[in-house]
Design a protein around this motif. Structure first.
Motif, short mmCIF file in Angstrom:
data_model
loop_
_atom_site.label_atom_id
_atom_site.label_comp_id
_atom_site.label_asym_id
_atom_site.label_seq_id
_atom_site.Cartn_x
_atom_site.Cartn_y
_atom_site.Cartn_z
N LEU A 94 -0.61 56.22 -2.58
CA LEU A 94 0.81 56.49 -2.80
C LEU A 94 1.64 55.24 -2.54
O LEU A 94 2.46 54.85 -3.35
N GLY A 95 1.44 54.63 -1.40
CA GLY A 95 2.18 53.42 -1.08
C GLY A 95 2.01 53.10 0.39
O GLY A 95 1.96 54.00 1.23
N PRO A 96 1.93 51.81 0.71
CA PRO A 96 1.75 51.41 2.11
C PRO A 96 2.91 51.84 3.00
O PRO A 96 2.73 52.08 4.19
N GLY A 97 4.12 51.93 2.42
CA GLY A 97 5.30 52.21 3.21
C GLY A 97 5.31 53.58 3.84
O GLY A 97 6.06 53.82 4.79
N TYR A 98 4.49 54.50 3.32
CA TYR A 98 4.40 55.83 3.94
C TYR A 98 3.70 55.76 5.29
O TYR A 98 3.85 56.62 6.12
N ARG A 99 2.94 54.71 5.48
CA ARG A 99 2.18 54.52 6.72
C ARG A 99 1.39 55.77 7.11
O ARG A 99 1.53 56.30 8.20
N SER A 139 -2.20 54.20 1.50
CA SER A 139 -1.52 52.94 1.19
C SER A 139 -1.72 52.50 -0.25
O SER A 139 -0.79 52.03 -0.89
N LYS A 140 -2.94 52.62 -0.74
CA LYS A 140 -3.19 52.22 -2.12
C LYS A 140 -3.12 53.42 -3.05
O LYS A 140 -3.27 53.27 -4.26
#
Lengths: 593, 570
Positions: free
Chosen positions: B393-398, B390-391
């Protein structure tokens, strides 16, 4: 937390937030994400609308990504005719097309020989902005049954308002009562996540859940039993759950609870799979559904309607089992079906099922329990897994609003909501398709499964016609084969290993006696006797406490025709037939000897 | 270690999925036709190709090759996760944490971590002005054993990652070491389970290792979402432990656990002795603290003595930037920090096609200088570590993952499979491809860029706070993560302050939202004996063999605020 805090500041302009722990856009690795679809469209998430950003960021609406949520709310209004909170369309309640087949013989086919909807709709209609206020859903009585072709205009169509124009063919049979509750939706990471959420919110360990005598193994093994639930199995028939047995079992359970003999609370939740039941393939007719709703009303139960195979409905005309005449026709149709090659190719245009494969499209889907429910007892589970693909890990719950809030809490607690990447991507895909494109996609999908089902039915008829009983598949992915002759399932499985064919033994889905096999104490809720004894017990006001290692009826097998190429399926059925034949011979020899 | 005493009733009821067992039974047989699985056919999927363009201009494409578009849309039936991603992370775990991992491609000698974090004053800084990692060499299919040399990479040259695809499996990361630890030979073998992010991992662990009514040991301030959405709904009691500038105080942990044990033995406590500690060692949420290595060793000792497992939630592990600034009104240092950060910023926010590592004075540790984890220091198999993309690559990848002792992994994987059939296949396959395409070099570069971004934001935040709050509050210069924890001098009323903040149009999170002390009382629980009066009374109580039952509505110390430096423009 911060949701409450953020809400407090929501109405204030010019607020600077130092509250949220969100990574900044600059921290994300991807600037653009493009999916190319089978029909040649490019669905792109880029800087426009900050969609690449949104796909990589937390989505903080606990019910899901707003555009997808709205699209699904709208669809729910259209398909199920229920009132949905915040739905763009809040028109008059849609009444569903009368179910194609009501009798126990299974749904009848769409009578049009070839519903050949040719949707030209070529590439890339631009995503229209969702209408602020969608038109009222029309509930005309005009039939969509005539097989008329609605050619969607080529080029850009207004997706959202086309949605409204779903010509839901109606032969008014039901209307939700005015006091029917308002529903809302919660997006989840697929159907099992939805089921897990519902079980967590509506049961406590030790509670009893009412289930089909055969049911979805994953829910059983991975959710119900680890939760510590007791199972109350209900027998089924060709239309799935038997409403009268449901009534009887619930009367028994109530009597027991009243007499203080039941260790736990009376049952409060029924889990069932109305369309293309896993594993039995049964499709519940509308009258059956109504009766189940009545029984659940009488006994104050909620219903978990797991309709994962809803979209894969193809009320094929073949009759069940040993009717080779009919089956040959089916096989001929299936093979003549020129659709297949086209389906498996990557054509640039959307071509719909044709050439004899009859598919209902969105318009002919069965009326759901949700649709028929006037009291707010149904909590419905849908999934994109069989509609788009399991890998998207997206599903949704439709529940009365007060429950939806709790379920959203649970979902947010468990995963902070489903994958943003796929939520944003699927929302964009659906918007770009528009309702016409979506309808075309569903028809193609139904055509694909219908053709596989027809071939499977033909293969089983050709090779197992004299060895087994089954029902021609009308929906979903599975055929349920009952083998008379009291074969030993374990021995049969060993022989199948040797013959190199894998099928799933029916016992793996059995709920009757399951707790005992998992080391549970013999529970008083277990129905243990065949049907005819239960009525007697009820009349006597007592039940025998013996538990269920007894006969489970004929040896059953679940065959999936979805994932394996038709040639392989045929070869698999040939191997299966050889194994069964050998087992029956050996059994006969034993009996004679 | 036998973990059965730690398992919840729920976890004990989990069995392996029988359908999977069936598939496994036939898996080794050639020429088998399967009519078993309920998988949609490839022809049913809508997407034929998925392409992600990265900030550094790479196209990551999932297409027909290797059936990756298919795999992205299909169920993934390995309950631990998508194999290529799982293997990449297993390999990374061996390299970063120096533990043995089941099925890891690399099982060389264990890495010993460089000891960056030392005294109680907070992490020491990398002394090199601009650490530019000399990234060695392109990769080889079979990675070499990780070297454990004492050589430093500090001061090295910059190696721009080669454009274009490099061999996927990372080569040996040249993790620099200043040997401080060795795993005991009997240390347990770990394995990984992929989850739908850190909270899913925490939910899984709590479900498998606690029963309602159990006591969970937590920091006195902790991650609200875990608290409100997982711990309290589970019906757990909280045993708060005080913290300082390095996070959880092991001496207070010991004291509280002694009290709890004494209570349990005297039959005074309604529930079982605590069996699990939840803590956040790097860039603590909300306090921003970084736990030093000696602190971690002591926490492990105390947990060993009291037979606790540790849930190490290291969501901010990657965002480590041991910045030199001292806490509070040290503006001289701060000004330099601000200037440095300013130089960095422009480069970051552009979309440069080449990967440029941090430069211009923002000092970042890269992968090589990440703190020694509790997992790394754990020789007994008491640590269950949670990581997340989440921190990173990105939280949206879950996507996140659990690293746990082998025997617990099976149960956790069962739980994850039960709850979601595993995380999103689309993002698992995509991230696996991204990491493979980056290679270890690209990944290391990405992490350095990320650290520099946060370091520059942290420097600006620290400078702003120093300039405007220097005389009003106390805080610590951020060294990791996203948050600054501001303690306001004077006895202010938090509610009034919040009202004023609404009027002033600025949102910060009040410290009470993270407070675990007295929380059960405020949530309508029975007054539990577990929340404690302040520290100074406790030793006395312990000596007296009794504990006061007064509950947690007492003073909570100064009014605290959490400021996020991450999501808002400087």
């Amino acid at each position: 937390m911060p949701s409450g805090l953020v809400h407090r500041f929501a109405g204030v302009d010019g607020v600077i937030s130092l509250a949220a722990g969100l990574p900044p856009a600059e921290a994300f690795p991807v600037t653009e994400l493009t999916a190319r679809t089978v029909d040649g469209q490019d669905v792109t998430l880029g800087s426009e609308g900050r969609q690449a950003y949104l796909a990589q960021q937390y989505n903080f609406n606990p019910k899901g990504y707003d555009p997808l949520l709205k699209w699904l709310r709208n669809l729910t209004v259209e398909l199920h005719g229920v009132q949905v909170a915040n739905a763009p369309a809040q028109g008059p309640v849609v009444v569903k097309k009368k179910e194609p087949g009501t009798a126990a013989g299974g749904p009848g086919g769409d009578t049009a020989a070839a519903v050949a909807l040719t949707v030209a709709a070529a590439a890339t209609p631009p995503p229209p902005p969702p209408p602020a206020e969608a038109e009222a859903v029309t509930a005309s009585g005009a039939g969509g049954t005539g097989g008329a072709t609605a050619a969607a205009p080529a080029g850009p169509t207004d997706a959202e308002s086309a949605a409204v124009a779903v010509a839901v063919a109606v032969a008014a049979t039901t209307q939700a009562s005015p006091e029917a509750p308002v529903r809302d939706l919660v997006l989840t990471s697929g159907a099992i996540h939805a089921i897990f959420a519902i079980i967590s919110c509506l049961t406590d360990p030790g509670d009893t859940i009412v289930v089909d005598e055969y049911t979805y193994t994953h829910a059983l093994e991975c959710v119900f039993l680890p939760r510590g639930l007791r199972l109350l199995p209900i027998r089924g028939d060709r239309e799935g759950l038997d409403a009268e047995d449901l009534d009887r079992q619930l009367q028994l359970a109530t009597a027991e609870a009243a007499a203080g003999r039941g260790a736990c609370r009376r049952p409060r939740l029924l889990y069932t799979i109305p369309t293309g039941h896993n594993p039995t393939g049964a499709v519940m007719g509308e009258q059956r559904k109504r009766r189940i709703l009545e029984v659940c009303e009488a006994h104050d139960l909620l219903i978990l309607e797991d309709d994962a195979y809803y979209w894969l409905y193809y009320p094929y005309g073949g009759e069940s089992g040993d009717n080779p005449g009919d089956v040959e026709r089916g096989e001929a149709e299936a093979e003549a079906e020129v659709e297949k090659g086209e389906l498996e190719g990557r054509g640039g245009s959307i071509a719909l099922a044709r050439g004899g494969i009859r598919v209902p499209g969105l318009e002919g889907l069965p009326p759901s329990l949700l649709h028929l429910d006037t009291c707010g007892r149904v909590i419905r589970v849908d999934t994109f897994s069989k509609l788009l693909g399991p890998g998207y890990r997206l599903g949704w719950i439709t529940a009365p609003s007060p429950l939806a809030a709790k379920l959203a809490n649970w979902v947010q607690a468990s995963t902070v909501g489903p994958c943003s990447v796929t939520q944003v991507l699927v929302a964009k895909l659906l918007q770009q398709w528009g309702m016409d494109g979506f309808k075309a996609y569903v028809r193609k999908l139904q055509g694909l499964y219908a053709s596989r089902a027809a071939m499977a039915h033909a293969a089983v008829s050709a090779h197992l016609g004299d060895l087994a009983e089954w029902q021609a598949p009308h929906a979903g992915m599975f055929m349920w084969i009952q083998i008379p002759g009291d074969l030993d399932e374990g021995a049969l499985l060993d022989a199948l290993v040797a013959a190199k064919v894998v099928v799933v033994p029916g016992s793996m889905f059995a709920t009757r006696g399951l707790q005992a096999t998992l080391g549970w104490a013999a529970a008083p809720t277990q129905p243990t006797q065949p049907q005819q004894h239960q009525q007697q017990q009820l009349e006597e006001g007592t039940r025998q406490e013996s538990v269920e290692t007894g006969p489970r009826g004929p040896c059953c097998l679940r065959l999936s025709f979805a994932g394996c190429p038709p040639e392989d399926f045929r070869e698999g059925v040939v191997r299966l037939a050889n194994v069964i034949r050998a087992a029956l011979l050996s059994r006969g020899a034993q009996e004679r000897g």
